[in-house]
Design an enzyme around this catalytic site. Structure first.
Site, PDB file in Angstrom:
ATOM      1  N   GLY A  47       0.780  -1.244   0.000  1.00  0.00           N
ATOM      2  CA  GLY A  47       0.000   0.000   0.000  1.00  0.00           C
ATOM      3  C   GLY A  47       0.804   1.282   0.000  1.00  0.00           C
ATOM      4  O   GLY A  47       1.753   1.452  -0.783  1.00  0.00           O
ATOM      5  N   SER A 178      -1.271   9.316  10.265  1.00  0.00           N
ATOM      6  CA  SER A 178      -2.521   9.307  11.019  1.00  0.00           C
ATOM      7  C   SER A 178      -3.622   8.961  10.014  1.00  0.00           C
ATOM      8  O   SER A 178      -3.449   8.045   9.201  1.00  0.00           O
ATOM      9  CB  SER A 178      -2.750  10.663  11.687  1.00  0.00           C
ATOM     10  OG  SER A 178      -3.961  10.656  12.396  1.00  0.00           O
ATOM     11  N   TYR A 192     -10.055   2.823  16.137  1.00  0.00           N
ATOM     12  CA  TYR A 192      -9.128   3.311  15.104  1.00  0.00           C
ATOM     13  C   TYR A 192      -8.887   4.817  15.243  1.00  0.00           C
ATOM     14  O   TYR A 192      -7.743   5.275  15.271  1.00  0.00           O
ATOM     15  CB  TYR A 192      -9.689   2.973  13.726  1.00  0.00           C
ATOM     16  CG  TYR A 192      -8.871   3.497  12.566  1.00  0.00           C
ATOM     17  CD1 TYR A 192      -7.641   2.921  12.244  1.00  0.00           C
ATOM     18  CD2 TYR A 192      -9.317   4.570  11.793  1.00  0.00           C
ATOM     19  CE1 TYR A 192      -6.888   3.402  11.191  1.00  0.00           C
ATOM     20  CE2 TYR A 192      -8.576   5.047  10.730  1.00  0.00           C
ATOM     21  CZ  TYR A 192      -7.361   4.462  10.433  1.00  0.00           C
ATOM     22  OH  TYR A 192      -6.611   4.943   9.383  1.00  0.00           O
ATOM     23  N   LYS A 196      -5.313   6.769  16.002  1.00  0.00           N
ATOM     24  CA  LYS A 196      -4.737   7.729  15.050  1.00  0.00           C
ATOM     25  C   LYS A 196      -4.693   9.141  15.629  1.00  0.00           C
ATOM     26  O   LYS A 196      -3.859   9.956  15.235  1.00  0.00           O
ATOM     27  CB  LYS A 196      -5.534   7.710  13.736  1.00  0.00           C
ATOM     28  CG  LYS A 196      -5.356   6.402  12.957  1.00  0.00           C
ATOM     29  CD  LYS A 196      -3.915   6.207  12.523  1.00  0.00           C
ATOM     30  CE  LYS A 196      -3.736   5.063  11.552  1.00  0.00           C
ATOM     31  NZ  LYS A 196      -2.346   4.881  11.103  1.00  0.00           N
TER      32      LYS A 196
END
Ligand code: NAP
Length: 335
Positions: A47, A178, A192, A196
């Site tokens: 990715g 982030s 999540y 972050k």
């Protein structure tokens, strides 16, 4: 009437000054070089991390990839070598298999070994991370912990190891990833978003600590990005989360990596892609470091208007949640 004219004059002077600062900072923007330098990318086997690794290698950097799965690391190493070959470079790529959510000592050993072969790390890009989007009551303690372990603690401990040698060298660049979901708490992202958001505050504090050592810190806020990780999280994503996050569009890993590298090399604290990314990072700048006159002035002038626009977005997001809730209630009634 006189007072109104004075106000308009003041406004025009401010706008003029803003435009002048914008132009000056744009024209005098200095960019750091990574040719021949050591760049370590965690999550470099897939990715966004893999795209960052390829683009850093194309700029002539010696690249270290870090992830867990050895087969994917080997494939990524080959892909980066192919990029180097394409541009006719002689720089190198190596990889290390380490679980960044695991033993902290293993992270220290990996950094030492990587520096032994490629020299002190000049740029660290903390891309390793994951998202497990589930409703608050559906997410297991292990899933909450994994996200915090990799997204926050992994980035913290790798950076802690690397910053030691950066301080000795009196130079360096640290990049954290982030998410737009770190700036805005969204349905399905309770764990999540928290992991972050923690990354942002760590980065702000670290920025202040390492500035005297000529070390810059950048936080990237990617919107939805087309990666293997994104495909994976979509398999379990609640429909509300999908509908809400779709609003910001889908970006390619190459575009996000390109912007991240450009911003990090020019010392910007915040990096993002797309109009929603720009709006959210501008609106949420708060007490974040001021690294360019351009972004400072856009924050000063746009924070208020963007807050007004945010009311529309929040109304839209809450309507999606309400609609999906009503659908569930009526399908239960008809059972
Ligand atoms: N894609 C998006 O839409 C999006 C949006 C916002 C933010 N982000 C963030 O961007 C970063 C990259 O995401 P991506 O979408 O590119 O993900 P990806 O394609 O799944 O790649 C994640 C990388 O991290 C590595 N990794 C995962 N867990 C690890 C661990 N415990 N120890 C070491 N390495 C680990 C993976 O390799 P192994 O599995 O082999 O370890 C892989 O190399 C993440 O921090 C993500 O949260 C992504």
């Amino acid at each position: 009437m006189m007072e109104l004219c004075c106000l308009i004059d003041c406004g025009l002077v401010c706008l003029g000054l803003g435009a002048l600062c914008f132009l000056t900072s744009y024209l005098t923007r200095k960019t750091k070089e990574i040719r021949g330098k050591h760049v370590l990318v965690t999550g470099g086997s897939s990715g966004i991390g893999l795209s960052v690794a390829q683009q850093a290698a194309a700029k002539g950097a010696n690249v270290t990839l870090v992830a867990r799965n050895v087969k994917r690391l080997e494939e990524a190493q080959m892909a980066v070598e192919k990029t180097i070959h394409k541009v006719g470079g002689a720089n190198k790529v190596q990889y290390y298999s380490v679980d960044l959510g695991g033993d902290v000592n293993a992270i220290g050993e990996m950094v030492k070994e990587a520096e032994k072969s490629f020299g002190p790390i000049y740029m660290l890009v903390n891309c390793a991370g994951l998202s497990i989007p589930l409703k608050f009551e559906d997410i297991s303690p292990a899933q909450v912990k994994t996200q915090m372990d990799v997204n926050f603690f992994g980035s913290f401990f790798v950076s802690q190891e690397v910053v030691k040698s950066m301080k000795q060298q009196n130079e360096g660049i640290i990049v954290f990833i982030s998410s737009l979901g770190g700036l805005l708490g969204l349905y399905g992202f309770t764990a999540y978003s928290a992991s972050k958001a923690a990354v942002i505050k760590m980065a702000e504090a670290l920025h202040m600590e390492v500035k005297p050592y000529n070390i810059s810190v950048t936080v990237s806020f990617p919107p939805d990005t087309d990666t293997p990780g994104f495909v994976e999280e979509n398999k379990i994503k609640p429909v509300e989360t999908k509908l809400i996050s779709e609003a910001a569009g889908l970006f390619s890993a190459d575009d996000v990596a390109k912007k991240l590298l450009a911003d990090a090399l020019s010392g910007e604290f915040m990096s993002t892609s797309g109009i929603d990314g720009f709006m959210l990072t501008t609106m949420c700048a708060g007490m974040s470091p001021i690294t360019s006159i351009t972004s400072f002035f856009s924050q000063v002038f746009l924070m208020g208007p963007f807050r007004v626009i945010s009311a529309f977005y929040l109304w839209q997001f809450n309507s999606i949640v309400k609609k999906e809730y009503q659908k569930r209630v009526s399908s239960k009634k008809s059972e």
